[in-house]
Design an enzyme around this catalytic site. Structure first.
Site, PDB file in Angstrom:
ATOM      1  N   ARG A 121       0.787  -1.221   0.140  1.00 36.19           N
ATOM      2  CA  ARG A 121      -0.036   0.370   0.281  1.00 36.19           C
ATOM      3  C   ARG A 121       0.893   1.489   0.070  1.00 36.19           C
ATOM      4  NH1 ARG A 121      -2.412  -3.612   3.502  1.00 36.19           N
ATOM      5  NH2 ARG A 121      -4.195  -4.102   3.410  1.00 36.19           N
ATOM      6  N   LYS A 143       3.405  11.599 -11.109  1.00 40.48           N
ATOM      7  CA  LYS A 143       1.607  10.716 -11.977  1.00 40.48           C
ATOM      8  C   LYS A 143       2.682   9.395 -12.310  1.00 40.48           C
ATOM      9  CE  LYS A 143      -1.123  13.743 -14.922  1.00 40.48           C
ATOM     10  NZ  LYS A 143      -1.246  14.721 -16.032  1.00 40.48           N
ATOM     11  N   GLU A 185       9.192  19.641 -24.981  1.00 38.17           N
ATOM     12  CA  GLU A 185       8.949  19.774 -23.018  1.00 38.17           C
ATOM     13  C   GLU A 185       9.532  21.178 -22.231  1.00 38.17           C
ATOM     14  OE1 GLU A 185       5.869  18.128 -22.412  1.00 38.17           O
ATOM     15  OE2 GLU A 185       6.990  16.292 -23.094  1.00 38.17           O
ATOM     16  N   LYS A 227       6.897  23.027 -13.443  1.00 32.55           N
ATOM     17  CA  LYS A 227       6.808  22.235 -12.962  1.00 32.55           C
ATOM     18  C   LYS A 227       5.870  21.719 -11.886  1.00 32.55           C
ATOM     19  CE  LYS A 227       5.433  17.851 -14.312  1.00 32.55           C
ATOM     20  NZ  LYS A 227       5.044  16.403 -14.700  1.00 32.55           N
ATOM     21  N   GLU A 237      -4.534  17.142 -10.879  1.00 30.39           N
ATOM     22  CA  GLU A 237      -5.091  18.018 -12.338  1.00 30.39           C
ATOM     23  C   GLU A 237      -6.125  17.397 -12.452  1.00 30.39           C
ATOM     24  OE1 GLU A 237      -3.378  15.900 -16.010  1.00 30.39           O
ATOM     25  OE2 GLU A 237      -4.487  16.616 -17.161  1.00 30.39           O
ATOM     26  N   ARG A 241      -3.388  22.145 -13.635  1.00 24.76           N
ATOM     27  CA  ARG A 241      -1.942  21.350 -14.713  1.00 24.76           C
ATOM     28  C   ARG A 241      -2.298  20.810 -15.724  1.00 24.76           C
ATOM     29  NH1 ARG A 241       0.511  16.122 -10.963  1.00 24.76           N
ATOM     30  NH2 ARG A 241       2.261  15.319 -12.590  1.00 24.76           N
ATOM     31  N   ASN A 245      -0.233  20.171 -20.607  1.00 23.24           N
ATOM     32  CA  ASN A 245      -0.894  19.895 -22.003  1.00 23.24           C
ATOM     33  C   ASN A 245      -1.089  20.402 -23.169  1.00 23.24           C
ATOM     34  OD1 ASN A 245      -0.655  17.385 -21.083  1.00 23.24           O
ATOM     35  ND2 ASN A 245      -2.809  17.772 -20.290  1.00 23.24           N
ATOM     36  N   HIS A 248      -0.168  19.113 -26.435  1.00 24.84           N
ATOM     37  CA  HIS A 248      -0.615  17.757 -26.745  1.00 24.84           C
ATOM     38  C   HIS A 248      -1.571  17.539 -26.730  1.00 24.84           C
ATOM     39  CE1 HIS A 248       2.901  18.227 -23.715  1.00 24.84           C
ATOM     40  NE2 HIS A 248       2.998  17.377 -23.774  1.00 24.84           N
ATOM     41  N   HIS A 252      -0.481  14.330 -29.045  1.00 22.39           N
ATOM     42  CA  HIS A 252      -1.074  12.955 -28.826  1.00 22.39           C
ATOM     43  C   HIS A 252      -1.393  11.653 -29.745  1.00 22.39           C
ATOM     44  CE1 HIS A 252      -1.299  13.652 -23.655  1.00 22.39           C
ATOM     45  NE2 HIS A 252       0.081  13.335 -24.446  1.00 22.39           N
ATOM     46  N   HIS A 265       7.220  10.744 -28.840  1.00 19.59           N
ATOM     47  CA  HIS A 265       6.615  11.743 -27.695  1.00 19.59           C
ATOM     48  C   HIS A 265       7.098  13.290 -28.036  1.00 19.59           C
ATOM     49  CE1 HIS A 265       3.772  13.330 -25.145  1.00 19.59           C
ATOM     50  NE2 HIS A 265       4.779  13.729 -24.243  1.00 19.59           N
TER      51      HIS A 265
HETATM   52  N1  LIG Z   1       4.499  10.307 -15.139  1.00 14.70           N
HETATM   53  C1  LIG Z   1       4.568  11.850 -16.165  1.00 14.70           C
HETATM   54  O1  LIG Z   1       4.320  12.633 -15.614  1.00 14.70           O
HETATM   55  C2  LIG Z   1       5.067  11.639 -17.535  1.00 14.70           C
HETATM   56  C3  LIG Z   1       5.239  12.600 -18.125  1.00 14.70           C
HETATM   57  C4  LIG Z   1       6.081  12.858 -19.538  1.00 14.70           C
HETATM   58  C5  LIG Z   1       6.151  11.101 -20.104  1.00 14.70           C
HETATM   59  N2  LIG Z   1       5.119  10.365 -19.335  1.00 14.70           N
HETATM   60  C6  LIG Z   1       6.228   8.759 -19.566  1.00 14.70           C
HETATM   61  O2  LIG Z   1       7.461   8.795 -20.026  1.00 14.70           O
HETATM   62  C7  LIG Z   1       7.405   7.790 -20.934  1.00 14.70           C
HETATM   63  C8  LIG Z   1       8.932   8.656 -22.174  1.00 14.70           C
HETATM   64  O3  LIG Z   1       9.656   8.583 -21.615  1.00 14.70           O
HETATM   65  P1  LIG Z   1      11.045   8.560 -22.038  1.00 14.70           P
HETATM   66  O4  LIG Z   1      10.802   9.322 -22.990  1.00 14.70           O
HETATM   67  O5  LIG Z   1      12.549   9.437 -20.753  1.00 14.70           O
HETATM   68  O6  LIG Z   1      11.719   7.151 -22.720  1.00 14.70           O
HETATM   69  P2  LIG Z   1      12.346   5.702 -22.485  1.00 14.70           P
HETATM   70  O7  LIG Z   1      12.283   5.572 -20.830  1.00 14.70           O
HETATM   71  O8  LIG Z   1      11.848   5.145 -23.526  1.00 14.70           O
HETATM   72  O9  LIG Z   1      14.210   6.705 -23.148  1.00 14.70           O
HETATM   73  C9  LIG Z   1      14.158   6.567 -23.905  1.00 14.70           C
HETATM   74  C10 LIG Z   1      15.413   6.074 -24.770  1.00 14.70           C
HETATM   75  O10 LIG Z   1      16.644   6.181 -23.808  1.00 14.70           O
HETATM   76  C11 LIG Z   1      17.418   5.008 -22.958  1.00 14.70           C
HETATM   77  N3  LIG Z   1      18.314   6.270 -21.858  1.00 14.70           N
HETATM   78  C12 LIG Z   1      17.932   6.655 -21.046  1.00 14.70           C
HETATM   79  N4  LIG Z   1      18.827   7.371 -20.195  1.00 14.70           N
HETATM   80  C13 LIG Z   1      19.348   7.111 -21.148  1.00 14.70           C
HETATM   81  C14 LIG Z   1      20.799   7.430 -21.248  1.00 14.70           C
HETATM   82  N5  LIG Z   1      20.976   8.854 -20.371  1.00 14.70           N
HETATM   83  N6  LIG Z   1      21.910   7.573 -21.950  1.00 14.70           N
HETATM   84  C15 LIG Z   1      21.217   6.287 -23.297  1.00 14.70           C
HETATM   85  N7  LIG Z   1      20.416   5.909 -23.306  1.00 14.70           N
HETATM   86  C16 LIG Z   1      19.305   5.815 -21.919  1.00 14.70           C
HETATM   87  C17 LIG Z   1      16.117   3.994 -22.439  1.00 14.70           C
HETATM   88  O11 LIG Z   1      16.975   2.421 -22.487  1.00 14.70           O
HETATM   89  C18 LIG Z   1      14.898   4.398 -23.839  1.00 14.70           C
HETATM   90  O12 LIG Z   1      16.029   2.778 -24.813  1.00 14.70           O
HETATM   91  C19 LIG Z   1       5.768   7.723 -21.539  1.00 14.70           C
HETATM   92  O13 LIG Z   1       5.534   6.210 -21.028  1.00 14.70           O
HETATM   93  C20 LIG Z   1       5.074   8.942 -20.911  1.00 14.70           C
HETATM   94  O14 LIG Z   1       3.958   8.452 -20.813  1.00 14.70           O
HETATM   95  C21 LIG Z   1       5.645  10.633 -18.339  1.00 14.70           C
HETATM   96 ZN   LIG Z   2       4.057  15.927 -23.224  1.00 16.16          ZN
END
Ligand SMILES: NC(=O)c1ccc[n+]([C@@H]2O[C@H](COP(=O)([O-])OP(=O)(O)OC[C@H]3O[C@@H](n4cnc5c(N)ncnc54)[C@H](O)[C@@H]3O)[C@@H](O)[C@H]2O)c1
Ligand SMILES: [Zn+2]
Length: 360
Positions: A121, A143, A185, A227, A237, A241, A245, A248, A252, A265
């Site tokens: 939990r 999130k 972003e 942020k 949100e 918040r 977006n 987006h 999206h 993205h």
């Molecule tokens: N929680 C939130 O508020 C929020 C906001 C925006 C996006 N997201 C989520 O984030 C995700 C996307 O995240 P992302 O863009 O970081 O993608 P990701 O986590 O897939 O990373 C992208 C690639 O880079 C590699 N990588 C990471 N760090 C590295 C480094 N320092 N050197 C070399 N390679 C590296 C990873 O292994 C991967 O292959 C999505 O699932 C999205 O839904 C969440």
């Molecule tokens: Zn975004």
């Protein structure tokens, strides 16, 4: 090292930003952790590069360290990976004094955060984001979640980390395309509320993209602070918040319309931001010069600024999320009123189709 505070009452935490901070994670975690057991969630790509440095820092500060490796990729942000994390936590007999550490991009951060939110939990977790997107966006604000076969992020929770440790040096190994996508972003924070950040980007974009560490630290710090200020006012949100977006609604839709394969993205969001600025100008909210600055900065960053001609505007608008639509079928759209401020505006699907079909 620079620090931003996220003020959320008893859920408050610090975001530390600087070069080489991975080696100080143990010391920083010591200030907030209660127990000694730590489990690091990461993937093979990041593990190979950064796990040893993180592990030795944690051990130097007296933590007992275990790890879970998940396969790399958005397609693995699912129940199976989550289940693998739970198995490991049970095997290690983690208790509520233990800490989960998310070492990786947004995929690892979202999944590890959700595992922490739900195991026993709720156990403490910290974010050690390693992509630019994760450093300026996904690691902050609580999130967490995973995808369902029917949609992205359908399963999740709001659950804040205890600490965010951002080592800007890890961006040196990030593929350029991922770095540039994360910049979308950063540009977004400038447009929605931080004209100084936007100016800083305009003046120093080349140095930032070649990873000048003092500049990167400033840019990431400002983004995190921007942020944090929004999350503090609207943690779950309910309204404000949603300004995060900006770009987006179209972004999206573009990602889903192209099956999440064609655009990263940030690339889809870049196109969405230019379109949102064009719509804002057409509605009389955004002046010509601000629109030109937004378009130019996005292109200079190496991000796409135009809707590819093969994308059908009508199909795209049909794939816009239903939850953003009012009972009359209008879409709540985030417009910009120049560089540095936003407003909401309800648009009919037809108005959006028309805007998408023109580049003027
Ligand atoms: N929680 C939130 O508020 C929020 C906001 C925006 C996006 N997201 C989520 O984030 C995700 C996307 O995240 P992302 O863009 O970081 O993608 P990701 O986590 O897939 O990373 C992208 C690639 O880079 C590699 N990588 C990471 N760090 C590295 C480094 N320092 N050197 C070399 N390679 C590296 C990873 O292994 C991967 O292959 C999505 O699932 C999205 O839904 C969440
Ligand atoms: Zn975004």
């Amino acid at each position: 090292m620079e620090t931003v505070a996220v003020n959320l009452g008893e859920r408050s935490y610090s975001i530390h930003v600087g070069a080489g901070l991975l080696a100080r994670t143990g010391e920083l975690l010591r200030q907030v952790a209660r127990g000694d057991k730590v489990t690091v969630v990461t993937n093979p790509t990041v593990e190979r590069l950064y796990f040893a440095a993180l592990e030795s820092s944690l051990k130097r500060s007296g933590f007992k360290v275990a790890s879970v490796l998940l396969p790399d990729g958005e397609q693995h942000k699912n129940l199976e990976s989550l289940s693998a994390v739970y198995d490991q936590l049970v095997r290690q007999r983690l208790d509520r004094q233990s800490t989960l550490v998310a070492l990786g991009g947004g995929v690892i951060g979202d999944l590890a955060g959700f595992a922490a939110a739900t195991f026993l939990r709720g156990i403490p977790y910290i974010q050690v984001p390693t992509t630019l997107l994760a450093q300026v966006d996904s690691s902050i604000g609580g999130k967490t979640g995973i995808n369902h076969a029917q949609g992205k992020n359908l399963i999740g929770a709001f659950y804040q980390p205890r600490l965010v440790v951002i080592d800007v040096s890890v961006l040196q190994t990030l593929p350029k395309r991922e770095l540039v996508a994360g910049m979308a972003e950063v540009v977004k924070y400038g447009i929605i509320g931080d004209p100084e950040l936007f100016d800083l980007l305009e003046k120093n974009l080349d140095a930032i993209l070649t990873l000048d560490e003092p500049l990167l630290t400033r840019v990431i710090l400002s983004s995190c602070a921007d942020k944090a200020r929004v999350v503090e006012q609207d943690e779950r949100e309910s309204d404000l918040r949603a300004i995060l977006n900006f770009g987006h609604t179209i972004g999206h839709a573009l990602e889903s319309f192209t099956g999440y394969e064609r655009f990263l993205h940030g690339e889809a969001v870049a196109i969405g931001m230019v379109k949102a600025a064009l719509i804002s100008r057409a509605q009389g909210f955004c002046d010509e010069r601000s629109l030109a600055r937004i378009r130019t900065l996005i292109s200079r960053a190496g991000l796409p600024a135009e809707m590819p001609p093969d994308i059908d505007p009508r199909g795209l608008v049909q794939s816009m999320e239903l939850d953003k639509k009012s009972s009359e079928g209008k879409i709540k759209f985030i417009c910009c009123t120049g560089v540095g401020a936003t407003r909401f505006h309800w648009l009919s699907p037809e108005e959006i189709v028309t805007a998408l079909a023109s580049n003027q």
